[in-house]
Design an enzyme around this catalytic site. Structure first.
Site, PDB file in Angstrom:
ATOM      1  N   GLY A   1       0.815  -1.208   0.000  1.00 40.21           N
ATOM      2  CA  GLY A   1       0.000   0.000   0.000  1.00 40.21           C
ATOM      3  C   GLY A   1       0.847   1.255   0.000  1.00 40.21           C
ATOM      4  O   GLY A   1       0.578   2.216  -0.725  1.00 40.21           O
ATOM      5  N   TYR A   2       1.889   1.245   0.814  1.00 39.84           N
ATOM      6  CA  TYR A   2       2.792   2.389   0.898  1.00 39.84           C
ATOM      7  C   TYR A   2       3.510   2.615  -0.423  1.00 39.84           C
ATOM      8  O   TYR A   2       3.601   3.753  -0.908  1.00 39.84           O
ATOM      9  CB  TYR A   2       3.791   2.145   2.023  1.00 39.84           C
ATOM     10  CG  TYR A   2       4.677   3.312   2.354  1.00 39.84           C
ATOM     11  CD1 TYR A   2       4.233   4.319   3.206  1.00 39.84           C
ATOM     12  CD2 TYR A   2       5.973   3.406   1.839  1.00 39.84           C
ATOM     13  CE1 TYR A   2       5.054   5.400   3.542  1.00 39.84           C
ATOM     14  CE2 TYR A   2       6.793   4.479   2.154  1.00 39.84           C
ATOM     15  CZ  TYR A   2       6.331   5.466   3.006  1.00 39.84           C
ATOM     16  OH  TYR A   2       7.150   6.531   3.320  1.00 39.84           O
ATOM     17  N   ALA A   3       4.002   1.542  -1.031  1.00 37.74           N
ATOM     18  CA  ALA A   3       4.694   1.670  -2.313  1.00 37.74           C
ATOM     19  C   ALA A   3       3.759   2.205  -3.384  1.00 37.74           C
ATOM     20  O   ALA A   3       4.140   3.055  -4.203  1.00 37.74           O
ATOM     21  CB  ALA A   3       5.279   0.322  -2.733  1.00 37.74           C
TER      22      ALA A   3
END
Length: 253
Positions: free
Chosen positions: A157-159
């Protein structure tokens, strides 16, 4: 006498995620260059916070807002409030991270990270950016990541969100640069903050990270201040649509 192109005296800067870490360092750096600061964080104290003390010690004013960046209604309301003021600089730094292998990464993790790290930043930039366009001037800076360029491990999700930030920077820059508003991002490398504490605590992972950083050390939050001041100042008036790594040489390795 040559005018200092990095002087931000008389400017008002909004810094989200200003309560600690990178956001605090960015806000303090902007204040040192002369800007008054509006700090926003989910748990920012209305008065007496560490960042307010640091900004006021530099002779600048500090105004605090509490906003949950996972709450679209709250972010929209914040955007309306800020659009009613003359904001010269917007630093979209607020963020969160959730770690779990992709096969186990829950919908809740995904939705929260995308809301905080990407969607809320668009909503806020849209509102504040519109007021900047009406005046014909403004600086918007996002905090991207090394994972804007790489996929990382256990943080899908962060990427995805940080990759989205770099695309958003280009899209907004394409529309707004000709109307006096520059839009850029800073991509911090491995910085010793709460967000990277799990990596710092993993002896093997920390060692492998350090072995790849040509500068030979983890970054400090203060390492981001100079790049922030540059992108917020008239020194960068012809710089727009870029993501600037501040990573001790990581990406060049």
């Amino acid at each position: 006498m040559t005018t200092n192109p990095f002087d931000l005296t008389g400017k008002v800067a909004v810094v989200t995620g200003a309560r600690r870490g990178i956001g605090m360092a960015m806000a303090e750096g902007l204040a040192a260059a002369g800007a008054d600061i509006i700090g926003v964080s989910v748990n920012l104290e209305p008065t007496g916070s560490e960042i307010s003390r640091r900004v006021e010690a530099l002779g600048r004013s500090f105004t605090a807002y509490q906003t949950d960046f996972a709450d679209r209604v709250a972010v929209t309301a914040l955007g309306e409030q800020l659009a009613a003021r003359q904001v010269d600089i917007l630093v979209n730094n607020a963020g969160t991270i959730r770690r779990a292998p992709a096969a186990e990464h829950s919908d809740e993790f995904w939705d929260e990270v995308l809301a905080v790290n990407l969607s809320s930043q668009f909503v806020l930039s849209r509102a504040v950016g519109a007021s900047m366009l009406a005046r014909g001037s403004g600086k918007i800076i996002f905090t991207a990541s090394l994972l804007s360029f790489q996929g990382g491990l256990n943080v899908p999700g962060y990427a995805a969100a940080k990759s989205g930030v770099t695309g958003l920077v280009k899209a907004l820059s394409n529309e707004w640069a000709g109307r006096g508003v520059t839009v850029n991002a800073i991509a911090p490398g491995y910085i010793a903050t709460d967000n990277t504490q799990a990596l710092q605590d993993d002896e093997n992972r920390s060692r492998s990270i350090l072995e790849r950083i040509p500068a030979g050390r983890w970054g400090a939050a203060g390492d981001l201040a100079g790049a922030t001041v540059f992108l917020a100042s008239s020194a960068s008036d012809y710089v727009t649509g870029i993501t600037l790594p501040v990573d001790g040489g990581w990406l060049g390795r």
